[in-house]
Design an enzyme around this catalytic site. Structure first.
Site, PDB file in Angstrom:
ATOM      1  N   LYS A   1       0.847  -1.192   0.000  1.00 48.20           N
ATOM      2  CA  LYS A   1       0.000   0.000   0.000  1.00 48.20           C
ATOM      3  C   LYS A   1       0.877   1.236   0.000  1.00 48.20           C
ATOM      4  CE  LYS A   1      -2.928  -2.442   3.077  1.00 48.20           C
ATOM      5  NZ  LYS A   1      -3.300  -2.455   4.458  1.00 48.20           N
TER       6      LYS A   1
ATOM      7  N   THR B   1      -9.409   9.415   6.033  1.00 42.71           N
ATOM      8  CA  THR B   1      -8.560   8.298   5.592  1.00 42.71           C
ATOM      9  C   THR B   1      -8.436   7.219   6.659  1.00 42.71           C
ATOM     10  OG1 THR B   1      -6.603   9.411   6.449  1.00 42.71           O
ATOM     11  CG2 THR B   1      -7.115   9.773   4.127  1.00 42.71           C
TER      12      THR B   1
ATOM     13  N   GLY C   1      -8.745   3.999   8.465  1.00 47.19           N
ATOM     14  CA  GLY C   1      -9.185   2.660   8.076  1.00 47.19           C
ATOM     15  C   GLY C   1      -9.020   2.327   6.603  1.00 47.19           C
ATOM     16  N   THR C   2      -8.396   3.245   5.849  1.00 43.96           N
ATOM     17  CA  THR C   2      -8.245   3.016   4.400  1.00 43.96           C
ATOM     18  C   THR C   2      -7.510   1.704   4.109  1.00 43.96           C
ATOM     19  OG1 THR C   2      -8.107   5.387   4.181  1.00 43.96           O
ATOM     20  CG2 THR C   2      -7.472   4.132   2.262  1.00 43.96           C
ATOM     21  N   GLY C   3      -6.495   1.403   4.951  1.00 42.84           N
ATOM     22  CA  GLY C   3      -5.722   0.171   4.750  1.00 42.84           C
ATOM     23  C   GLY C   3      -6.585  -1.075   4.943  1.00 42.84           C
ATOM     24  N   CYS C   4      -7.449  -1.047   5.965  1.00 45.23           N
ATOM     25  CA  CYS C   4      -8.350  -2.191   6.233  1.00 45.23           C
ATOM     26  C   CYS C   4      -9.291  -2.391   5.041  1.00 45.23           C
ATOM     27  CB  CYS C   4      -9.227  -1.929   7.464  1.00 45.23           C
ATOM     28  SG  CYS C   4      -8.339  -1.506   8.967  1.00 45.23           S
TER      29      CYS C   4
HETATM   30  N1  PLP Z   1      -8.095   0.156  14.875  1.00 41.71           N
HETATM   31  C1  PLP Z   1      -8.198  -1.049  14.360  1.00 41.71           C
HETATM   32  C2  PLP Z   1      -9.050  -2.065  15.067  1.00 41.71           C
HETATM   33  C3  PLP Z   1      -7.522  -1.350  13.172  1.00 41.71           C
HETATM   34  O1  PLP Z   1      -7.599  -2.570  12.641  1.00 41.71           O
HETATM   35  C4  PLP Z   1      -6.748  -0.343  12.540  1.00 41.71           C
HETATM   36  C5  PLP Z   1      -6.030  -0.570  11.303  1.00 41.71           C
HETATM   37  O2  PLP Z   1      -5.924  -1.619  10.760  1.00 41.71           O
HETATM   38  C6  PLP Z   1      -6.665   0.890  13.125  1.00 41.71           C
HETATM   39  C7  PLP Z   1      -7.360   1.101  14.288  1.00 41.71           C
HETATM   40  C8  PLP Z   1      -5.839   1.978  12.582  1.00 41.71           C
HETATM   41  O3  PLP Z   1      -6.392   2.578  11.496  1.00 41.71           O
HETATM   42  P1  PLP Z   1      -5.752   3.943  11.028  1.00 41.71           P
HETATM   43  O4  PLP Z   1      -4.296   3.808  11.092  1.00 41.71           O
HETATM   44  O5  PLP Z   1      -6.252   4.102   9.631  1.00 41.71           O
HETATM   45  O6  PLP Z   1      -6.282   4.985  11.946  1.00 41.71           O
END
Ligand code: PLP
Length: 274
Positions: A175, A212, A214-217
């Site tokens: 990513k 943005t 949670g974009t990775g999830c």
């Molecule tokens: N919380 C949970 C349960 C997650 O799985 C993730 C990312 O995978 C995050 C928080 C962090 O997301 P972000 O870095 O986009 O805020």
């Protein structure tokens, strides 16, 4: 039988990341989603305030309950939390022969640990070692190969090392959101194909937005969903990249969180797809 994708992930009560985001993604893409919780988090756009890992046997039993009853073709993992949960999930995954898309979640963007870093070897052995697809961002890729990864060239080299290290692994989706600077973002897919390794990339205009979280999830889950629909890694990659781009553009003008400095999640809606 209808295919189920099982997400094994942490709970984010705001619905932007984690299990909630994964299930929203599967819902909007029309794939049946099941969800196993690994950890409860207390978080919002101000940060992650608390993380409660569940008892490892509770995680294991949840996974077995779904695998016993559903036609699970894909498992997607997100936040695992602890080495003990990694071992329990690893045991439950042992006999699973479908696709395992592993998003190696280590840190939140706000800097909190979402996996106990001192136990990284357990995560690699129990979860990444069972992956058919890994979806790291650059910092995660760097941790997995224990080397500096700051640009596309180093990312490619590191993804190649992962394909050598893990014999079950068929593809690495890097990513590129952390390859900063410039008006574009690129995601990369390196995958085994007919005895060789193929590289494809998706370069898109950078969407400047606060939303943005949670974009990775969402990207990793969309990849699993499109792989379930097409049976093809490259198709899954391009379609997931298009999906995340449309979701970012659609959500850009929306005020999701009160915090003026905070990052909201994506609004995933069937309207995004029209
Ligand atoms: N919380 C949970 C349960 C997650 O799985 C993730 C990312 O995978 C995050 C928080 C962090 O997301 P972000 O870095 O986009 O805020």
């Amino acid at each position: 039988m209808e295919a189920t994708i099982l997400s094994i992930a942490g709970s984010d009560p705001t619905g932007g990341a984690g299990l909630q985001a994964d299930l929203k993604t599967l819902g909007v893409l029309g794939v049946y989603g099941a969800g196993v919780v690994t950890c409860i988090t207390v978080q919002n756009s101000h940060g992650v305030k608390r993380v409660e890992p569940l008892a490892p046997d509770l995680v294991e039993q949840q996974i077995e309950a779904v695998l016993d009853d559903h036609h699970v073709t894909h498992i997607k993992t997100g936040m695992i939390g602890t080495g003990a949960i990694a071992r329990a999930a690893g045991r439950a995954l042992k006999t699973f022969s479908g696709e395992v898309v592993v998003d190696p979640v280590l840190l939140s963007t706000t800097g909190q640990e979402l996996y106990n870093r001192s136990d990284i070897d357990t995560l690699k052995e129990e979860i990444s070692g069972r992956a058919t697809v890994l979806t790291p961002n650059l910092p995660e890729l760097s941790t997995l190969v224990d080397k500096k990864v700051t640009d596309a060239e180093e990312a490619l080299e590191a993804a190649g090392l992962l394909l050598e290290e893990f014999p079950n692994l068929r593809a690495v989706l890097v990513k590129g959101g952390h390859l900063e600077g410039g008006p574009e973002v690129s995601d990369l897919l390196l995958h085994r194909s007919a005895g060789s390794i193929r590289l494809v990339s998706s370069t898109r205009p950078l969407v400047t937005t606060r939303n943005t979280h949670g974009t990775g999830c969402v990207l990793a889950t969309a990849f699993a969903a499109f792989h379930s629909l097409t049976g093809e890694y490259e198709q899954a990659f391009y379609r997931a990249a298009g999906f995340i781009q449309r979701a970012l553009e659609w959500s850009r003008p929306l005020r999701i969180v009160r915090n003026p400095e905070g990052r909201g999640g994506l609004l995933l809606s069937p309207r995004t797809e029209t």
